[in-house]
Write an enzyme that holds these catalytic residues in place. Structure first.
Site, short mmCIF file in Angstrom:
data_model
loop_
_atom_site.label_atom_id
_atom_site.label_comp_id
_atom_site.label_asym_id
_atom_site.label_seq_id
_atom_site.Cartn_x
_atom_site.Cartn_y
_atom_site.Cartn_z
CG ASP A 290 -1.35 1.20 1.42
OD1 ASP A 290 -2.91 1.53 0.83
OD2 ASP A 290 -1.88 2.03 2.02
CG LEU A 291 1.80 3.71 -3.35
CD1 LEU A 291 0.74 4.39 -4.53
CD2 LEU A 291 2.77 3.40 -3.17
CG ASP B 63 -3.12 3.97 -2.46
OD1 ASP B 63 -4.14 2.86 -1.96
OD2 ASP B 63 -2.17 4.17 -1.90
#
Length: 432
Positions: free
Chosen positions: A297-298, A340
């Site tokens: 996950d960004l 994301d």
């Protein structure tokens, strides 16, 4: 020596020639009739008594007589004659006949000739029907917009049309030197051989299948093939297979593209959630040893969208996908499952320690600076990555791997935040 015939013998001879299913007559050198059978009634409407003594021209009619005169003259020269003639009989029926003129030669002198005319209408009509069918078949083949071919029982091409040549890139002569196996994709040959065997043994009368041909230039073309067997009629007639072959390459490519789109994330080109779940469900059937999962996950992605717009966010996601591809092995599967969030199945991992090594490598590869096409200055993005591992023989639901990796990712995110806070400098209080 003169042979005398008794009246009863003459009567028997008369009955014999009257029962022969052909026109029989005897004509002297003056072309006058000496004897004839009852068939003259059907052909010319004249009884034998009426015909006797008539000139052959008056029996045949002027037009037919002129056509037959060269053969009459040949018979009078002592030469055996045989020819075909079309007649209209007394009932108006068209008859196709084969006429034979047999000279009667006595002591080297022609005394007359015997006429024998057989009705061959059935044979001629059958031959015409055959010729018409062949012509129709050849016309249909020549003008068909799809490939058509005739194949023998060994699989060799006997006849092909231009559309078949265009389809395969071979000329008709080149194809006739080959069998269907020579241009069939190797993976499709066993099925093609089975279909031919089924047609020959009679277990199937029609084959409809899709297969691949290798064109003369080496390219692959997908075709739909419909084939039937035609058994030979008569002694020595061979069985043949007639096939219609249509190019379906565009359709197969479109189907493949639709299938790809169904499991592909349009933005990044990675697999989508559907692809990921299908692979996770298949893990228990596809692998005997362990497998690892990474959940990424960004960090700070929302601020990129809010600050620079969604187009910059899309560029960032595409760049992240490229870094993921470059980091994992070719046999591993990377998917974007939404927003994301990315998940990678590490098939190449061999142990929990190995999956941890992959996790650290992926985190380092993704986190960092990005220079996006729409921006003039680089932006910095972080990444949180979690992992999970399934040992050989672990029969739990493999979907749990996703849950465990997701939870581990959140632990990594919290740890990352704490690390950032711990490294920030402490500002002393202002005494003033």
């Amino acid at each position: 020596m003169t042979i005398e015939r008794r009246p009863e013998q003459t009567e028997v001879l008369r009955r014999v020639i009257d029962t022969v299913p052909a026109l029989i007559g005897y004509w002297d050198t003056d072309l006058r009739n000496v004897a004839s059978n009852l068939a003259y009634v059907d052909y010319f409407g004249l009884t034998p008594d009426q015909v006797r003594g008539m000139h052959i021209r008056d029996v045949l009619g002027p037009s037919v007589y002129e056509l037959n005169k060269p053969f009459i003259d040949g018979a009078l020269r002592g030469e055996h004659q045989q020819f075909d003639r079309t007649l209209i009989d007394a009932g108006g029926k068209i008859r196709f006949t084969q006429a034979t003129y047999i000279p009667d030669v006595v002591d080297g002198v022609v005394r007359g000739f015997v006429v024998h005319v057989s009705d061959v209408s059935e044979r001629v009509q059958a031959e015409k029907a055959r010729d018409d069918a062949v012509t129709l078949f050849e016309t249909a083949m020549s003008n068909a917009p799809i490939g058509q071919a005739v194949v023998d029982t060994s699989g060799r091409w006997l006849q092909v049309n231009q559309a078949m040549c265009d389809l395969t890139g071979y000329s008709a002569d080149e194809l006739r030197d080959l069998s269907f196996r020579d241009i069939t994709h190797p993976d499709d040959v066993p099925a093609a051989d089975l279909h031919l065997a089924q047609l020959l043994e009679g277990s199937r009368t029609h084959i409809e299948s899709e297969k691949r041909y290798i064109r003369k230039d080496g390219s692959i073309v997908w075709v739909q093939r419909n084939a039937v067997i035609v058994h030979g009629v008569g002694a020595g007639a061979a069985d043949i297979v007639i096939a219609q072959i249509q190019d379906i390459t565009q359709r197969k490519n479109a189907e493949a593209e639709l299938a790809r789109q169904a499991v592909t994330d349009a933005l990044t080109g990675l697999g989508n959630r559907h692809s990921l779940m299908a692979q996770i469900d298949a893990l228990r059937h596809l692998r005997a040893d362990g497998v690892g999962l990474l959940f990424l996950d960004l960090d700070g992605f929302k601020s990129v969208n809010d600050t620079y717009g969604h187009s910059a966010g899309d560029e960032l996601l595409a760049d992240v996908a490229s870094r993921i591809r470059r980091t994992i092995d070719d046999g591993d599967l990377a998917c974007r499952i939404g927003g994301d969030e990315f998940v990678v199945i590490i098939y190449s991992a061999t142990s929990p320690e190995d999956i941890e090594r992959h996790r650290v490598a992926l985190k380092r590869a993704v986190a960092g600076d990005y220079l996006l096409p729409s921006l003039t200055e680089p932006i910095t993005i972080g990444a949180s990555v979690g992992s999970s591992w399934s040992n050989t023989g672990d029969h739990r639901d493999h979907r749990d791997l996703l849950t465990v990796a997701d939870q581990d990712m959140y632990r990594d995110k919290i740890a990352t935040r704490h690390a950032i806070v711990a490294t920030q400098p402490i500002t002393p209080p202002d005494d003033h």
